[in-house]
Design a protein around this motif. Structure first.
Motif, PDB file in Angstrom:
ATOM      1  N   THR A 125      44.763  34.026  47.902  1.00  0.00           N
ATOM      2  CA  THR A 125      43.555  33.740  47.114  1.00  0.00           C
ATOM      3  C   THR A 125      43.111  34.972  46.330  1.00  0.00           C
ATOM      4  O   THR A 125      42.764  34.900  45.147  1.00  0.00           O
ATOM      5  N   ARG A 126      43.131  36.175  46.980  1.00  0.00           N
ATOM      6  CA  ARG A 126      42.706  37.400  46.284  1.00  0.00           C
ATOM      7  C   ARG A 126      43.642  37.722  45.130  1.00  0.00           C
ATOM      8  O   ARG A 126      43.211  38.123  44.041  1.00  0.00           O
ATOM      9  N   ARG A 130      46.813  33.287  53.591  1.00  0.00           N
ATOM     10  CA  ARG A 130      46.016  32.472  52.672  1.00  0.00           C
ATOM     11  C   ARG A 130      44.974  33.323  51.952  1.00  0.00           C
ATOM     12  O   ARG A 130      44.751  33.189  50.742  1.00  0.00           O
ATOM     13  N   ARG A 131      44.293  34.226  52.696  1.00  0.00           N
ATOM     14  CA  ARG A 131      43.287  35.084  52.056  1.00  0.00           C
ATOM     15  C   ARG A 131      43.940  36.015  51.031  1.00  0.00           C
ATOM     16  O   ARG A 131      43.406  36.261  49.943  1.00  0.00           O
ATOM     17  N   CYS A 132      45.121  36.512  51.367  1.00  0.00           N
ATOM     18  CA  CYS A 132      45.832  37.407  50.441  1.00  0.00           C
ATOM     19  C   CYS A 132      46.228  36.674  49.168  1.00  0.00           C
ATOM     20  O   CYS A 132      46.080  37.185  48.057  1.00  0.00           O
TER      21      CYS A 132
END
Length: 215
Positions: free
Chosen positions: A57-58, A53-55
């Motif tokens: 978003t980035r 999820r963080r990847c």
């Protein structure tokens, strides 16, 4: 009126559907790429969902921040140089007037120039001995009391010097010198030709002789 409103709504929905589909496709590609990255980095399975999820978003924010490419600016060529004015030719100089011939006066013959007296011969000569030669500093001297310098400084052996007239007569012996010595003698010589030689055995035959003219 109702038909026009319905047609506008359909057109709006038709334009929004492709945009939504493209956004979903881009999101799916980002999720797949992030999942492969988490698997390659060996992220634990419990934390893999949060890392994906963080990847995603980035990557979504990075896609939005990509600046538009700047327009290409073509290099401008050099500005043309201003044309230089053509040089103005200087007027040709006027030809100089021809010089009139001048008649030179004829010089009258004068008295003959006096002749210089002949330079008198010196009364000094040097005889230099080597193995095996005898060299004189000059070929002729003036008659009278002559100074004879016997130089044996360049020889390796003892040598002597004798002065004998070619037509026969008294032989003047100047003595024997060891190697490196120099001696001077004064000899009375009349006009004629003289032979200067070394009288040590075999030296004259080896080349230690010279001829002096006395005038």
């Amino acid at each position: 009126m109702r038909r026009i409103v319905a047609l506008l709504v359909l057109l709006a929905l038709a334009g929004a559907v492709p945009a939504t589909a493209d956004a979903a496709s881009a999101k799916g590609k980002r999720r797949v790429a992030c999942a492969h990255k988490a698997k390659r980095l060996k992220v634990p399975r419990r934390a893999r969902a949060a890392a994906v999820r963080r990847c995603v978003t980035r990557r979504r924010h990075a896609t939005r921040r990509v600046p538009a490419p700047a327009p290409l600016s073509l290099p401008r060529g050099p500005e043309p140089m201003p044309a230089r004015p053509a040089p103005v030719a200087a007027p040709a100089p006027a030809p100089a007037p021809a010089a009139l011939p001048v008649s030179e006066p004829v010089a009258e013959p004068g008295p003959p120039a006096p002749t210089e007296p002949a330079q008198a011969l010196p009364r000094r000569v040097q005889a230099v001995s080597r193995e095996f030669s005898l060299t004189l500093s000059r070929p002729a001297v003036a008659a009278g009391l002559v100074t004879v310098e016997f130089n044996n400084a360049f020889a390796e052996d003892p040598h002597d010097l004798n002065v004998a007239p070619e037509g026969g007569g008294k032989v003047v012996a100047l003595g024997t010198l060891t190697a490196g010595k120099v001696a001077t003698s004064r000899v009375e010589l009349a006009a004629g030709r003289y032979t200067l030689y070394c009288s040590l055995p075999g030296h004259e035959q080896l080349g230690m002789r010279a001829t002096l003219s006395v005038e």
